[in-house]
Design a protein around this motif. Structure first.
Motif, PDB file in Angstrom:
ATOM      1  N   ALA A  23       6.511   0.780  10.723  1.00 17.76           N
ATOM      2  CA  ALA A  23       5.777  -0.012   9.727  1.00 17.76           C
ATOM      3  C   ALA A  23       5.631  -1.460  10.204  1.00 17.76           C
ATOM      4  N   GLY A  24       6.692  -2.012  10.769  1.00 16.86           N
ATOM      5  CA  GLY A  24       6.630  -3.384  11.277  1.00 16.86           C
ATOM      6  C   GLY A  24       5.628  -3.521  12.414  1.00 16.86           C
ATOM      7  N   ASP A  25       5.594  -2.514  13.289  1.00 12.85           N
ATOM      8  CA  ASP A  25       4.641  -2.548  14.405  1.00 12.85           C
ATOM      9  C   ASP A  25       3.190  -2.545  13.919  1.00 12.85           C
ATOM     10  N   VAL A  44       0.850  -1.181   0.000  1.00 17.06           N
ATOM     11  CA  VAL A  44       0.000   0.000   0.000  1.00 17.06           C
ATOM     12  C   VAL A  44       0.893   1.240   0.000  1.00 17.06           C
ATOM     13  N   GLU A  45       0.687   2.081  -1.020  1.00 14.23           N
ATOM     14  CA  GLU A  45       1.479   3.304  -1.168  1.00 14.23           C
ATOM     15  C   GLU A  45       0.530   4.451  -1.531  1.00 14.23           C
ATOM     16  N   VAL A 103       7.406  12.550   5.046  1.00 15.71           N
ATOM     17  CA  VAL A 103       6.747  11.888   6.168  1.00 15.71           C
ATOM     18  C   VAL A 103       6.342  10.480   5.755  1.00 15.71           C
ATOM     19  N   SER A 104       6.749   9.494   6.558  1.00 13.60           N
ATOM     20  CA  SER A 104       6.454   8.099   6.252  1.00 13.60           C
ATOM     21  C   SER A 104       4.955   7.824   6.320  1.00 13.60           C
ATOM     22  N   VAL A 105       4.489   6.953   5.425  1.00 12.49           N
ATOM     23  CA  VAL A 105       3.085   6.529   5.446  1.00 12.49           C
ATOM     24  C   VAL A 105       2.703   5.988   6.819  1.00 12.49           C
ATOM     25  N   ALA A 106       3.629   5.301   7.480  1.00 13.14           N
ATOM     26  CA  ALA A 106       3.311   4.679   8.768  1.00 13.14           C
ATOM     27  C   ALA A 106       3.099   5.714   9.864  1.00 13.14           C
ATOM     28  N   THR A 107       3.649   6.900   9.682  1.00  8.24           N
ATOM     29  CA  THR A 107       3.450   7.996  10.634  1.00  8.24           C
ATOM     30  C   THR A 107       2.275   8.874  10.204  1.00  8.24           C
ATOM     31  N   ALA A 108       2.217   9.185   8.900  1.00  4.17           N
ATOM     32  CA  ALA A 108       1.181  10.105   8.405  1.00  4.17           C
ATOM     33  C   ALA A 108      -0.199   9.463   8.430  1.00  4.17           C
ATOM     34  N   ASP A 109      -0.251   8.146   8.176  1.00  2.25           N
ATOM     35  CA  ASP A 109      -1.548   7.478   8.051  1.00  2.25           C
ATOM     36  C   ASP A 109      -1.451   6.026   8.507  1.00  2.25           C
ATOM     37  N   PRO A 110      -1.193   5.807   9.825  1.00  2.00           N
ATOM     38  CA  PRO A 110      -1.022   4.423  10.286  1.00  2.00           C
ATOM     39  C   PRO A 110      -2.242   3.557  10.000  1.00  2.00           C
ATOM     40  N   ALA A 121       6.085   4.920   0.847  1.00  2.56           N
ATOM     41  CA  ALA A 121       5.867   6.362   0.662  1.00  2.56           C
ATOM     42  C   ALA A 121       6.477   7.101   1.849  1.00  2.56           C
ATOM     43  N   GLY A 122       7.513   7.863   1.562  1.00  2.00           N
ATOM     44  CA  GLY A 122       8.139   8.699   2.585  1.00  2.00           C
ATOM     45  C   GLY A 122       9.013   7.965   3.586  1.00  2.00           C
ATOM     46  N   VAL A 123       9.251   6.668   3.373  1.00  2.00           N
ATOM     47  CA  VAL A 123      10.070   5.884   4.314  1.00  2.00           C
ATOM     48  C   VAL A 123      11.549   6.228   4.092  1.00  2.00           C
TER      49      VAL A 123
END
Ligand SMILES: O=C(CO)COP(=O)(O)O
Length: 214
Positions: A183-185, A132-133, A142-149, A172-174
């Motif tokens: 992201a792993g979490d 998913v990107e 900004v990483s996808v995992a931070t911007a939109d967990p 995206a943004g990683v």
């Protein structure tokens, strides 16, 4: 966590990135792959780094001018291929055809998707993994995992509901080890990234930071 570095069409030196990725993978034990332009696959694979195509055609051998065949990238050293990247979207029938073509050539597959609904549809086609990107976050800081967990968690749930054997990546943004860890979490089995490495002055130090988050 699998770290896949997509070089897109950036004006970086693919051999410099490939060599750095090979060295960091060997030193850390992490799985890192580099996805260069199709024309660079053979010489990137010659460095010893795990090498992926950015795309393969649904076509087999025949009268298909301009096609990037799965068989050709496999013969030149690719171990896998992205399919349906946000910057190279395919029709649904062609995503299916490319997954099948990759399977015929023994290439591992990651089908990219914009959102969890597309992730579910992509998982139904039987790839090894989906990614998913969100297009609006690609190339950003900004990483996808931070911007939109939530989009990562929903993508993991969407794939699980269709086929629990299909891994979920996010991208995206990683660009940091913290991004990889977050992201792993959230349930991702790996990350796709591009600009964080391809535009870096020192790709090796970025890669060393990335693997610290595994
Ligand atoms: O599209 C991507 C990887 O395939 C993500 O790109 P960035 O890492 O530049 O956001």
């Amino acid at each position: 966590m699998f770290i896949l570095v997509n070089l897109k069409a950036y004006p970086c030196d693919p051999i410099e990135v490939a060599t750095a990725a090979r060295d960091v993978a060997e030193a850390s034990g992490a799985r890192i792959a580099v996805s260069p332009q199709a024309a660079d696959i053979a010489r990137v694979a010659d460095t010893g780094v795990e090498t992926w195509a950015q795309h393969v055609s649904p076509n087999a051998h025949g009268s298909h001018t301009g096609s990037t065949l799965a068989e050709a990238v496999a013969d030149n050293g690719a171990a896998g291929t992205l399919i349906n990247h946000s910057e190279n979207r395919l029709k649904l029938a062609d995503v299916d055809g490319s997954v099948r073509a990759a399977g015929r050539a023994d290439l591992e597959t990651i089908v990219c998707a914009n959102n969890p609904a597309q992730v579910g549809a992509a998982a139904a086609l039987g790839p090894d993994a989906v990614a998913v990107e969100p297009p609006e976050l690609i190339g950003g800081d900004v990483s996808v995992a931070t911007a939109d967990p939530g989009i990562v968690e929903d993508a993991v749930a969407a794939a699980e509901a269709v086929d629990p054997a299909v891994d979920v990546f996010c991208g995206a943004g990683v660009s940091t080890g913290e991004d990889v860890s977050t992201a792993g979490d959230l349930g991702a089995a790996g990350v796709l990234l591009a600009s964080g490495v391809a535009k870096a002055d020192d790709p090796e130090s970025v890669l060393e930071d990335l693997v610290s988050g595994i």
